[in-house]
Scaffold this active site. Structure first.
Site, PDB file in Angstrom:
ATOM      1  CB  CYS A   1       7.055  33.128  32.374  1.00 58.64           C
ATOM      2  SG  CYS A   1       7.761  34.417  32.589  1.00 58.64           S
TER       3      CYS A   1
ATOM      4  CB  CYS B   1       8.117  38.162  33.833  1.00 63.04           C
ATOM      5  SG  CYS B   1      10.179  37.484  33.919  1.00 63.04           S
TER       6      CYS B   1
ATOM      7  CB  CYS C   1      14.084  32.291  32.267  1.00 65.19           C
ATOM      8  SG  CYS C   1      13.715  31.715  33.847  1.00 65.19           S
TER       9      CYS C   1
ATOM     10  CD  GLU D   1      11.077  42.763  29.031  1.00 65.42           C
ATOM     11  OE1 GLU D   1      10.089  42.005  28.282  1.00 65.42           O
ATOM     12  OE2 GLU D   1      10.288  42.250  29.993  1.00 65.42           O
TER      13      GLU D   1
ATOM     14  CB  CYS E   1       6.910  29.904  35.590  1.00 68.28           C
ATOM     15  SG  CYS E   1       8.125  29.859  36.490  1.00 68.28           S
TER      16      CYS E   1
ATOM     17  CB  CYS F   1      11.732  45.472  37.513  1.00 69.83           C
ATOM     18  SG  CYS F   1      11.621  44.090  37.866  1.00 69.83           S
TER      19      CYS F   1
END
Ligand code: SAH
Length: 352
Positions: free
Chosen positions: A122, A339, A115, A95, A119, A108
């Protein structure tokens, strides 16, 4: 199968070496770099001032086709989100987001596919890390967003590495891409307008401090104490709050740039008045801004955004305690601009 190198993967130095081994002159290398990074022309067929032999050599040696990009736009908002298809993806995407507000036009960009930090709130971490992005895949995002901005008559003024992934876990590729984005003959974006957002990874931070590029740093803080932070950011290698504060001080000393502390606000979790008071005690005397980010609700997750009144109250307590505060405006929620949300939706339509 080994992925073919993309033309955007080549640094200026590598372009120069390639040109030299194919009988070209240094000025040819400068021309190619300007076409690719200055103008976003990755297909040598469009490099009109370059000789046939070099054009053919580039086309034979590298993947020169731009990635397939799907844009998701929210008519009412100023945010547009791109999904860029990865060449080895089996349907996976990264993205990038174009944010247009007032004079400012921000790109961005993502640093990893997926990832590993995970988190809890997220979407990017929900499926773990797939792999690091290459320098070229990071630059492809910049080129796609820049050209989209140009179609709206705008120039990208700011870069934030706040998309998917943890940039300090893909140090080499991220910094190489940012150097090209910063290069006056590449992206031409000033260092103070380039922000790296990180949960704080000691090794990468150490290297960043040693190498000393004057970019802006944003630390994803999200909690006023390490116990709560460990629940929200359950990544063993994430730095402690004290270590982040020390790094922010060192960065200010070295570069003259104040850091930002990002704080995603989750109702009933880290957004109560007691958390604000604790944060004041924790950050007392630290120069920098706390950026409050009211949670962008994600249909697959149970976390909730606090009320506007609760956000205001939290901000007020921080200000009264002497901290600088900004509150992120709601942007692009209709196109799932937080995100990792779009990618997760694309991979897993039932969930989001
Ligand atoms: N790994 C780096 C870079 C990713 S930045 C980092 O954590 O800093 C992504 C930013 O968006 C982080 O501050 C993250 O906490 C925030 N974010 C992720 N999901 C979000 C959501 N649903 N709503 C609001 N902010 C979110």
């Amino acid at each position: 199968m080994e992925r073919r190198r993309r033309i955007t993967d080549l640094t200026r130095e590598e372009i120069a070496t390639f040109v030299a081994t194919h009988g070209g002159k240094p000025f040819h290398a400068a021309q190619i770099a300007r076409w690719v990074f200055g103008r976003g022309v990755t297909d040598p067929a469009g490099m009109t001032d370059l000789g046939r032999a070099l054009r053919d050599a580039l086309t034979q040696s590298f993947d020169v086709t731009p990635p397939a990009v799907t844009w998701n736009c929210d008519e009412a908002s100023t945010t547009e989100k791109a999904l860029l298809k990865l060449s080895d993806s089996g349907g996976d995407n990264v993205e990038a987001v174009l944010i247009m507000e007032g004079e400012r036009t921000t790109a961005c960009i993502s640093s990893q596919a997926g990832c590993p930090v995970a988190c809890v709130f997220c979407a990017s971490g929900a499926l773990g890390l797939k792999r690091n992005l290459t320098r070229g895949e990071i630059l492809d995002q910049f080129l796609a967003v820049r050209s989209r901005a140009e179609s709206h008559g705008r120039r990208v003024s700011n870069i934030v590495v706040m998309g998917m992934g943890e940039p300090l876990l893909n140090y080499e590729a991220v910094l190489s891409a940012l150097d090209t984005i910063h290069d006056p003959e590449g992206g031409g974006i000033g260092a103070r307008h380039i922000t790296i957002s990180t949960v704080g990874v000691a090794k990468g931070m150490q290297r960043l401090l040693e190498e000393g590029r004057p970019f802006t740093l944003a630390f994803s803080l999200h909690a006023p104490n390490d116990a709560l932070r460990a629940e929200l950011v359950p990544f063993k290698a994430a730095m402690s709050i004290d270590a982040m504060v020390a790094a922010a001080r060192a960065w200010l000393k070295d570069t003259g740039r104040e850091a930002t502390f990002e704080y995603v606000m989750l109702a009933g979790v880290n957004a109560e008045q007691e958390h604000a008071r604790e944060l004041v005690r924790r950050l007392k005397g630290v120069r920098g801004t706390v950026n409050l980010i009211p949670y962008n609700e994600n249909p697959g997750f149970t976390w909730r955004r606090p009320s506007p009144a609760a956000v205001d109250m939290f901000a007020e307590i921080l200000r009264a305690g002497g901290l600088k505060v900004s509150v992120r405006k709601r942007k692009g929620h209709r196109i799932l601009a937080a995100c990792g949300q779009l990618r997760l939706q694309a991979l897993n339509p039932g969930r989001v």
